[in-house]
Design a protein around this motif. Structure first.
Motif, short mmCIF file in Angstrom:
data_model
loop_
_atom_site.label_atom_id
_atom_site.label_comp_id
_atom_site.label_asym_id
_atom_site.label_seq_id
_atom_site.Cartn_x
_atom_site.Cartn_y
_atom_site.Cartn_z
N ASN A 174 72.22 4.80 52.38
CA ASN A 174 71.99 3.34 52.64
C ASN A 174 70.87 2.75 52.17
O ASN A 174 70.03 3.39 51.40
N ILE A 175 71.07 1.31 51.96
CA ILE A 175 69.89 0.56 51.48
C ILE A 175 68.44 0.85 52.15
O ILE A 175 67.71 1.02 51.22
N GLU A 176 68.47 0.82 53.34
CA GLU A 176 67.28 1.23 54.15
C GLU A 176 66.86 2.53 53.52
O GLU A 176 65.53 2.50 53.29
N ARG A 177 67.42 3.68 53.59
CA ARG A 177 66.69 4.71 53.22
C ARG A 177 66.30 4.88 51.67
O ARG A 177 65.29 5.27 51.50
N ILE A 178 66.96 4.27 50.75
CA ILE A 178 66.80 4.14 49.33
C ILE A 178 65.51 3.32 49.26
O ILE A 178 64.63 3.79 48.39
N LYS A 179 65.55 2.33 50.07
CA LYS A 179 64.30 1.21 49.94
C LYS A 179 63.34 1.87 50.21
O LYS A 179 62.02 2.01 49.83
N ASN A 180 63.09 2.81 51.53
CA ASN A 180 61.97 3.56 52.11
C ASN A 180 61.60 4.65 51.49
O ASN A 180 60.55 5.03 51.19
N GLU A 181 62.70 5.71 51.08
CA GLU A 181 62.39 6.81 50.49
C GLU A 181 63.00 6.95 48.95
O GLU A 181 62.61 8.18 48.34
N GLY A 182 63.36 6.04 48.38
CA GLY A 182 63.97 6.09 47.06
C GLY A 182 62.95 6.71 45.98
O GLY A 182 63.30 7.56 45.31
N ASN A 183 61.86 6.20 45.84
CA ASN A 183 60.89 6.65 44.83
C ASN A 183 60.51 7.99 45.01
O ASN A 183 60.76 8.58 43.77
N PRO A 184 60.04 8.45 45.94
CA PRO A 184 59.76 10.04 45.83
C PRO A 184 60.69 10.91 45.81
O PRO A 184 60.92 12.02 45.20
N LEU A 185 62.06 10.55 46.45
CA LEU A 185 63.18 11.42 46.31
C LEU A 185 64.03 11.33 45.15
O LEU A 185 64.29 12.37 44.52
N ALA A 186 63.75 10.26 44.20
CA ALA A 186 64.23 10.07 42.90
C ALA A 186 63.44 10.96 42.01
O ALA A 186 63.85 11.20 40.53
N LYS A 187 62.01 11.53 42.42
CA LYS A 187 61.37 12.41 41.60
C LYS A 187 62.07 13.90 41.27
O LYS A 187 61.89 14.58 40.35
N ILE A 188 63.03 14.23 42.11
CA ILE A 188 63.89 15.39 42.16
C ILE A 188 65.28 15.28 42.17
O ILE A 188 66.17 16.03 41.57
N PHE A 189 65.82 14.07 42.69
CA PHE A 189 67.27 13.79 42.48
C PHE A 189 67.57 12.86 41.78
O PHE A 189 66.98 11.73 41.24
N THR A 190 68.41 13.09 40.79
CA THR A 190 69.02 12.09 39.63
C THR A 190 69.81 11.09 40.12
O THR A 190 69.44 9.81 39.78
N PHE A 191 70.47 11.17 40.97
CA PHE A 191 71.34 10.20 41.70
C PHE A 191 71.41 10.04 43.13
O PHE A 191 70.96 11.17 43.82
N PHE A 192 71.55 8.93 43.92
CA PHE A 192 71.88 8.84 45.15
C PHE A 192 73.37 8.53 45.14
O PHE A 192 73.64 7.51 44.39
N ASP A 193 73.98 8.97 46.15
CA ASP A 193 75.55 8.61 46.25
C ASP A 193 75.72 7.90 47.40
O ASP A 193 75.42 8.56 48.40
N VAL A 194 76.10 6.73 47.21
CA VAL A 194 76.30 5.80 48.43
C VAL A 194 77.68 5.51 48.61
O VAL A 194 78.48 5.28 47.76
N ASN A 195 78.30 5.56 49.87
CA ASN A 195 79.72 5.30 50.25
C ASN A 195 79.77 4.43 51.46
O ASN A 195 79.86 3.01 51.26
N SER A 196 79.66 4.71 52.54
CA SER A 196 79.80 3.95 53.73
C SER A 196 78.53 2.98 53.90
O SER A 196 78.63 1.88 54.57
#
Length: 219
Positions: A174-196
């Motif tokens: 969700n928006i909160e997790r990507i906002k808070n953790e997105g930058n460090p996680l994006a160093k290893i994950f190419t995509f974030f998959d968002v649905n609900s």
């Protein structure tokens, strides 16, 4: 970071995702999903897309024949599988070189040796792996998040086995997790998959949430 918005069921939500700049857009053709759309409807929806290469067919086929039929009917080449073995996926790819295959792998709170082996086996044959929260052996639609440390551990297993594999992180994104953790996680994950995380109810997207999500992407 790149964003895939999944669970699209109508033209309005599709247009919203495209205009907002979603990198991939997923259409779910799985019987148990509340966001299921039939393959003929998927074909109709994707025919209007500005870039059909962004469309992803999400399926859980009973076997290779079932998979090939759904792929053919949809007319899509980006495939996300929630079933089939590594050998079956390898055969499907050998028979259709145009396909880009993502395999969903269920992760819960920890990774045991069997799960580590599963990740390595699929990393050998797939273009992408998608890690989603698993409940009772099923992935997708749980709304639950994989713990960050566990997600990173799974990613490192995949990358150490196949350095060219690319990765999706799903599961209650969700928006909160990507906002808070997105930058460090994006160093290893190419995509974030968002649905609900961008919905008002299953299969009904919220335009404002999509816009906010895509703004985070550019920060």
């Amino acid at each position: 970071m790149k964003i895939k918005i999944c669970g699209i069921r109508n033209k309005m939500d599709l247009e919203t995702c495209e205009k907002a700049g979603a990198d991939l857009i997923g259409f779910i053709n799985i019987e148990r999903s509340k966001r299921r759309v039939e393959t003929d409807q998927i074909k109709e929806l994707t025919s209007t897309m500005m870039d059909k290469n962004k469309a992803v067919l999400v399926i859980e086929p009973a076997n290779m024949v079932d998979a090939n039929e759904r792929i053919k009917k949809s007319g899509l080449n980006n495939i996300q599988l929630h079933s089939l073995s590594p050998d079956e996926i390898g055969e499907i790819k050998n028979n259709n070189s145009r396909l880009t295959v993502t395999r969903a792998i269920g992760i819960s709170e920890m990774i045991d040796p069997a799960k580590k082996q599963e990740i390595e086996d699929f990393a050998d044959v797939c273009d992408y792996l998608l890690f989603d929260y698993e409940i009772h052996g099923k992935t997708g639609g749980t709304g639950k998040q994989i713990p960050t440390d566990t997600a990173i551990e799974a990613a490192l297993i995949a990358k150490s086995h196949n350095e060219n594999i690319e990765l999706f992180l799903a599961g209650g994104m969700n928006i909160e997790r990507i906002k808070n953790e997105g930058n460090p996680l994006a160093k290893i994950f190419t995509f974030f998959d968002v649905n609900s995380g961008v919905e008002d109810e299953p299969g009904v997207k919220n335009s404002d949430k999509i816009q906010k999500l895509m703004k985070i992407k550019t920060l």
